[in-house]
Write a protein that holds these residues in place. Sequence first.
Motif, short mmCIF file in Angstrom:
data_model
loop_
_atom_site.label_atom_id
_atom_site.label_comp_id
_atom_site.label_asym_id
_atom_site.label_seq_id
_atom_site.Cartn_x
_atom_site.Cartn_y
_atom_site.Cartn_z
N UNK A 160 0.82 -1.21 0.00
CA UNK A 160 0.00 0.00 0.00
C UNK A 160 0.86 1.27 0.00
N UNK A 161 2.01 1.21 0.65
CA UNK A 161 2.91 2.36 0.65
C UNK A 161 3.45 2.64 -0.75
N UNK A 162 3.78 1.58 -1.48
CA UNK A 162 4.26 1.75 -2.85
C UNK A 162 3.17 2.35 -3.74
N UNK A 163 1.92 1.94 -3.53
CA UNK A 163 0.81 2.51 -4.30
C UNK A 163 0.66 4.00 -3.98
N UNK A 193 -16.10 -1.69 -3.42
CA UNK A 193 -15.00 -2.61 -3.68
C UNK A 193 -13.76 -2.26 -2.90
N UNK A 194 -13.46 -0.97 -2.83
CA UNK A 194 -12.32 -0.52 -2.03
C UNK A 194 -12.57 -0.82 -0.55
N UNK A 236 -14.23 -3.38 0.60
CA UNK A 236 -13.95 -4.81 0.78
C UNK A 236 -12.45 -5.03 0.98
N UNK A 237 -11.64 -4.39 0.14
CA UNK A 237 -10.18 -4.51 0.28
C UNK A 237 -9.72 -3.98 1.63
N UNK A 238 -10.31 -2.88 2.05
CA UNK A 238 -9.97 -2.31 3.36
C UNK A 238 -10.33 -3.27 4.48
N UNK A 239 -11.50 -3.92 4.37
CA UNK A 239 -11.90 -4.89 5.38
C UNK A 239 -10.94 -6.06 5.46
N UNK A 240 -10.44 -6.51 4.31
CA UNK A 240 -9.47 -7.59 4.31
C UNK A 240 -8.17 -7.18 5.00
N UNK A 241 -7.79 -5.93 4.82
CA UNK A 241 -6.54 -5.43 5.41
C UNK A 241 -6.69 -5.06 6.88
N UNK A 242 -7.91 -4.74 7.32
CA UNK A 242 -8.07 -4.19 8.66
C UNK A 242 -7.84 -5.22 9.76
N UNK A 243 -7.95 -6.51 9.44
CA UNK A 243 -7.63 -7.52 10.44
C UNK A 243 -6.15 -7.46 10.81
N UNK A 244 -5.33 -6.88 9.93
CA UNK A 244 -3.92 -6.66 10.22
C UNK A 244 -3.67 -5.26 10.78
N UNK A 276 -5.08 2.16 4.80
CA UNK A 276 -4.16 2.43 3.70
C UNK A 276 -4.79 2.27 2.31
N UNK A 277 -5.58 1.22 2.04
CA UNK A 277 -6.21 1.16 0.72
C UNK A 277 -7.13 2.35 0.45
#
Length: 262
Positions: free
Chosen positions: A127-130, A148-149, A151-159, A164-165
């Motif tokens: 995400x930093x590179x993006x 859609x973004x 959904x991606x954020x939800x996948x990342x938020x467990x970490x 960042x997305x």
Amino acid sequence: MWQASTHPTWQPSKLPFDLGPATAAALAVGLLVAAFVRGYSGFGFSAIFIAFAALLTNPLPLIPVVFTCEILMTAFQARGIRGHVDWRRVGWLLLGAAIALPFSVSVMVSVGADTARAVVSSIILLMSLVLLSGWTLQRRIGPLGHGGVGVLSGLCNSAGVGGLPVAAFLSAQPVEAATFRATMIVFLTGIDLMTLPLMWYGGLVSWDTALAAAMAFPLLGLGVWLGGRRFLSASPTTFRRFAVLLLLALSLLGLIRAFFGG
């Protein structure tokens, strides 16, 4: 995962998560810096602190602490951001995040410390590179795109890095600095409120979580206040670039430790 204390009563001198004094002091400094970044740019708090924490300890137990801190920080900032929030964007982003969160949290709570460190650092690096690339969107994005973004954020938020997305997505569009900052703050608060109960169900929330958040509260207030003052007198675009470079460096160090440092 952490080990529960074998003592029958709580000890006031015991630090949360059995942290040593040196580690706790280093985390306190990282927390202050991350809160300053949040106060200034509206995002980066969770990612910076979790990336830094991954260099020192297992980051998983600290993720619910970070979410609690993020919610508390919004109380400091609410008055100044109310008129700048893009509520329509927030709604669609949160709807998408709600779809992905149960799955992503169930996966994250089942992994070990080294795997968690590698996952967190890899997501932050990507995400930093993006964010650093200057990527821009050439056409208007509608509700489904925002979902859609989300959904991606939800996948990342467990970490612990679901912001960042969304930050990358909003940065790629012509969004005013004040709107970007306010929308990020409200979105992060919403997604953290959805994630915390799932992490509690997964066993990641304990009394140590509440104790750590209470200990962090003064540093949060100071960092957000200093960052907010800085936002009023300087361009947040420049500082966002600095925050992304910091995330990049921390994520690389985290990956090095995960794969080579044990």
